[in-house]
Design a protein around this motif. Structure first.
Motif, PDB file in Angstrom:
ATOM      1  N   LYS A 134       0.843  -1.203   0.000  1.00 15.45           N
ATOM      2  CA  LYS A 134       0.000   0.000   0.000  1.00 15.45           C
ATOM      3  C   LYS A 134       0.872   1.245   0.000  1.00 15.45           C
ATOM      4  O   LYS A 134       0.520   2.268  -0.584  1.00 15.45           O
ATOM      5  N   GLN A 135       2.024   1.186   0.681  1.00 18.90           N
ATOM      6  CA  GLN A 135       2.931   2.328   0.703  1.00 18.90           C
ATOM      7  C   GLN A 135       3.803   2.368  -0.551  1.00 18.90           C
ATOM      8  O   GLN A 135       3.907   3.398  -1.206  1.00 18.90           O
ATOM      9  N   LEU A 136       4.416   1.255  -0.906  1.00 18.88           N
ATOM     10  CA  LEU A 136       5.309   1.231  -2.065  1.00 18.88           C
ATOM     11  C   LEU A 136       4.567   1.544  -3.368  1.00 18.88           C
ATOM     12  O   LEU A 136       5.119   2.190  -4.264  1.00 18.88           O
ATOM     13  N   ASN A 158      -5.951   3.111   9.762  1.00 23.01           N
ATOM     14  CA  ASN A 158      -4.816   3.217   8.856  1.00 23.01           C
ATOM     15  C   ASN A 158      -3.502   3.203   9.634  1.00 23.01           C
ATOM     16  O   ASN A 158      -3.354   2.463  10.606  1.00 23.01           O
ATOM     17  N   SER A 159      -2.540   4.016   9.260  1.00 19.39           N
ATOM     18  CA  SER A 159      -1.220   3.962   9.882  1.00 19.39           C
ATOM     19  C   SER A 159      -1.125   4.726  11.193  1.00 19.39           C
ATOM     20  O   SER A 159      -0.033   4.915  11.729  1.00 19.39           O
ATOM     21  N   THR A 211       2.071  11.864   1.757  1.00 20.35           N
ATOM     22  CA  THR A 211       0.945  11.050   1.302  1.00 20.35           C
ATOM     23  C   THR A 211       0.056  11.785   0.298  1.00 20.35           C
ATOM     24  O   THR A 211      -0.561  11.165  -0.568  1.00 20.35           O
ATOM     25  N   THR A 212      -0.009  13.118   0.393  1.00 24.92           N
ATOM     26  CA  THR A 212      -0.827  13.874  -0.559  1.00 24.92           C
ATOM     27  C   THR A 212      -0.032  14.305  -1.788  1.00 24.92           C
ATOM     28  O   THR A 212      -0.612  14.580  -2.832  1.00 24.92           O
ATOM     29  N   ALA A 213       1.291  14.364  -1.668  1.00 24.72           N
ATOM     30  CA  ALA A 213       2.118  14.631  -2.848  1.00 24.72           C
ATOM     31  C   ALA A 213       2.180  13.397  -3.725  1.00 24.72           C
ATOM     32  O   ALA A 213       2.191  13.484  -4.952  1.00 24.72           O
ATOM     33  N   ALA A 214       2.215  12.229  -3.102  1.00 24.96           N
ATOM     34  CA  ALA A 214       2.458  10.986  -3.838  1.00 24.96           C
ATOM     35  C   ALA A 214       1.198  10.166  -4.087  1.00 24.96           C
ATOM     36  O   ALA A 214       1.285   8.980  -4.354  1.00 24.96           O
ATOM     37  N   GLY A 241      -2.371   8.600   0.176  1.00 26.45           N
ATOM     38  CA  GLY A 241      -3.628   8.670   0.905  1.00 26.45           C
ATOM     39  C   GLY A 241      -3.646   8.034   2.274  1.00 26.45           C
ATOM     40  O   GLY A 241      -4.639   8.149   2.986  1.00 26.45           O
ATOM     41  N   SER A 242      -2.569   7.335   2.677  1.00 23.68           N
ATOM     42  CA  SER A 242      -2.560   6.796   4.031  1.00 23.68           C
ATOM     43  C   SER A 242      -2.292   7.926   5.022  1.00 23.68           C
ATOM     44  O   SER A 242      -1.827   8.997   4.644  1.00 23.68           O
ATOM     45  N   ILE A 243      -2.585   7.682   6.284  1.00 24.54           N
ATOM     46  CA  ILE A 243      -2.409   8.725   7.294  1.00 24.54           C
ATOM     47  C   ILE A 243      -1.744   8.152   8.546  1.00 24.54           C
ATOM     48  O   ILE A 243      -1.878   6.973   8.840  1.00 24.54           O
ATOM     49  N   ASN A 244      -0.989   8.989   9.253  1.00 28.20           N
ATOM     50  CA  ASN A 244      -0.531   8.617  10.592  1.00 28.20           C
ATOM     51  C   ASN A 244      -0.972   9.672  11.612  1.00 28.20           C
ATOM     52  O   ASN A 244      -0.522   9.683  12.738  1.00 28.20           O
ATOM     53  N   ALA A 245      -1.850  10.584  11.171  1.00 28.05           N
ATOM     54  CA  ALA A 245      -2.462  11.597  12.037  1.00 28.05           C
ATOM     55  C   ALA A 245      -3.780  11.999  11.395  1.00 28.05           C
ATOM     56  O   ALA A 245      -3.969  11.848  10.188  1.00 28.05           O
TER      57      ALA A 245
END
Length: 560
Positions: free
Chosen positions: A230-232, A243-244, A340-343, A346-350
């Motif tokens: 999901k990250q790669l 999520n994260s 996450t928004t540049a790339a 869409g995942s989040i850690n906050a």
């Protein structure tokens, strides 16, 4: 504050240090050269080609390549919808979870097939282990591979000479998955497991709460393998609803660092591979400078916004820690938000909904630029190249020169395709926001009012239309209206630009390569870098400033 920026600087040093060798490796894979994995993977690769038969053997033109992408994506969409709606009849469902509604299945299938991974559900309570592992995780691999494949179609268009053929989709998909995504995911999965990320086919376990002494159930599953890709793959779909931010998915600073690096690793490496592929490393350098410049500037902006608050003059100690995990704090939360928004991850850690107004505006604006700052796997770079072609065309008009890029003249048909790439997400963002706001039930789907409520809606459709998948809280995602509308927006926003890139590549490939002369506009100097930045900002600002004024900008002044 200085400690935060030192941590973030180390992050970027590690990112570039890993991206350069990976870029060389990707270049070897996509040009058919031998790699350290060739002897291991090649036998399996050949068996796949034999199984696919004739379609995997011949070169394709634009029409054939487009049809192959469309066929594969529609097949994936239907299969995933069926899997989600019928998961109660499938194995690896220890919680006996029922099938989902059609609208949720369609939205989720569209989301994962388009590499968006917008989630209108909490995964641990809605989807079985089988659906997560063999449905969503598989799509995380292949949707990322499709984006990278189309990128290299465009690069072949620049390097080919007078030919309509642009490669073979099935070969591209196979190579990218086997040689790039699977090995990297295996490595990242092992690192995450070593840090405590869950990886098991078992269901929930019963334990006792430390706080209340009550019995609670902890959901388990194949988390590490899904988180890695999901990250790669810049997918972003988490196993858990949290999520994260959830400890089983992102336990500590080491796992957080690895996951954040993974978000940007392949997009950054593709820029290196681009310079090698077109045999001009300076072109790759231009894109890397612009991408890093945008990302670092936005990271600083979000960090300052969260550290000092809306007025940028609060005393130390009055940081905005609402919605953030204490184990990550301001620095790592801000870095993740822009990554996450540049790339298009869409995942989040906050919780982005808890950021200060300007701290939420910046990630939103990064999406609205079209996810080109590093961007999604493949799609980010071909989006950036579309902006480069636009900048060249505008510069050519200003100075009276024929626009050229990498030796190919940029003509009217090429610019029509570029406009489709740039304007489609932009228009769908505004159209989706308008349709939602005009719905009489809109306010019942929002938990806030005023500018912040509008920010939630604008952010949501910026995410949907730019294949990101993140969201502010407060927007009820699982409604039939939003599921269907969002699913259609994700599909259109993914495939209209993608098909435009394929036909752009085919048209470029038919042209002769023009030798560089005194009249050729340089695309590697500081002047062009500045021109490119201005074009990107002007397109984004003119398109979204009025909408931003109704949302985060208005909220900023109200908060003050």
């Amino acid at each position: 504050m200085s400690a935060i920026f030192i941590q973030q600087a180390i992050f970027f040093i590690v990112l570039i240090g890993l991206a350069i060798p990976l870029g060389f490796y990707i270049h070897k894979v996509m040009t058919g050269q031998k790699t350290i994995l060739t002897r291991i993977i090649n036998p399996l690769e050949e068996k796949i080609y034999r199984f696919l038969g004739t379609p995997a053997q011949k070169e394709m033109n634009a029409k054939q390549y487009t049809f192959s992408v469309l066929f594969f994506s529609v097949f994936s969409l239907i299969l995933l919808i069926a899997m989600m709606m019928g998961q109660q009849f499938l194995p690896l469902n220890p919680e006996k979870l029922p099938g989902t509604s059609f609208s949720l299945a369609f939205n989720t299938a569209a989301s994962f097939v388009t590499n968006t991974n917008w989630q209108a559900y909490a995964g641990e309570n809605t989807l079985s282990i089988f659906t997560q592992a063999f449905g969503l995780t598989v799509q995380n691999f292949v949707s990322a591979a499709v984006g990278i494949a189309v990128l290299f179609v465009l690069l072949r268009g620049f390097t080919n000479r007078t030919t309509k053929y642009i490669g073979n989709f099935w070969q591209d998909l196979t190579k990218i998955t086997l040689y790039i995504l699977l090995p990297l995911s295996f490595i990242v999965s092992l690192i995450l497991i070593s840090q405590g990320v869950v990886q098991t086919f078992a269901g929930s376990i019963e334990t006792t709460s430390l706080e209340l002494g009550e019995k609670i159930f902890l959901p388990l599953g194949t988390v590490a393998s899904q988180v890695a890709i999901k990250q790669l793959g810049t997918n972003g779909g988490g196993f858990y609803g949290g999520n994260s931010t959830y400890p089983f998915e992102n336990p500590n600073l080491i796992s957080n660092f690895v996951e954040n690096i993974s978000i940007l690793l392949i997009p950054a490496a593709l820029i290196v591979a681009f310079g090698l592929f077109v045999k001009d490393w300076k072109q790759g350098r231009t894109i890397m400078i612009v991408s890093l410049g945008f990302l670092i500037a936005t990271m600083i902006g979000v960090t300052l916004s969260e550290y000092y608050g809306p007025e940028f003059n609060h005393v130390l100690g009055q940081m905005n820690l609402e919605g953030k995990e204490t184990r990550f704090g301001i620095g790592w939360s801000s870095l993740w938000a822009v990554s996450t928004t540049a790339a298009s991850n869409g995942s989040i850690n906050a919780m982005l909904d808890s950021f200060m107004p300007l701290g939420g505006l910046i990630p939103m604006f990064l999406m609205q630029l079209g996810e080109i700052i590093f961007g999604g796997t493949g799609s980010g770079l071909y989006g950036m190249i579309a902006f480069i072609l636009l900048a060249i065309f505008i510069a050519g008009l200003l100075v009276g020169r024929t626009p050229e890029y990498l030796g190919k003249k940029i003509e009217p048909f090429d610019m029509k395709m570029v406009c489709l790439v740039i304007l489609t997400p932009l228009l769908l963002t505004l159209l989706g926001t308008m349709l939602f706001i005009l719905n009489p039930q809109a306010m019942s789907w929002l938990t806030n009012t005023g500018p912040h409520a509008f920010s939630e809606v604008l952010y949501g459709f910026s995410s949907l239309a730019n294949n990101n998948g993140s969201a502010f809280a407060g927007l009820t995602a699982d409604t039939t209206f939003l599921n269907i509308l969002g699913g259609m927006i994700m599909i259109l926003s993914r495939f209209i630009p993608m098909f435009a890139i394929i036909y752009l590549a085919s048209n470029l490939g038919k042209k002769k390569i023009v030798a560089t002369g005194s009249g050729t506009l340089s695309t590697t100097n500081a002047t062009f870098v500045t021109m490119l930045i201005i074009v990107i900002l002007v397109i984004g600002a003119l398109s979204f400033l009025p909408a931003m004024a109704l949302g985060p900008i208005a909220e900023h002044f109200i908060t003050k």
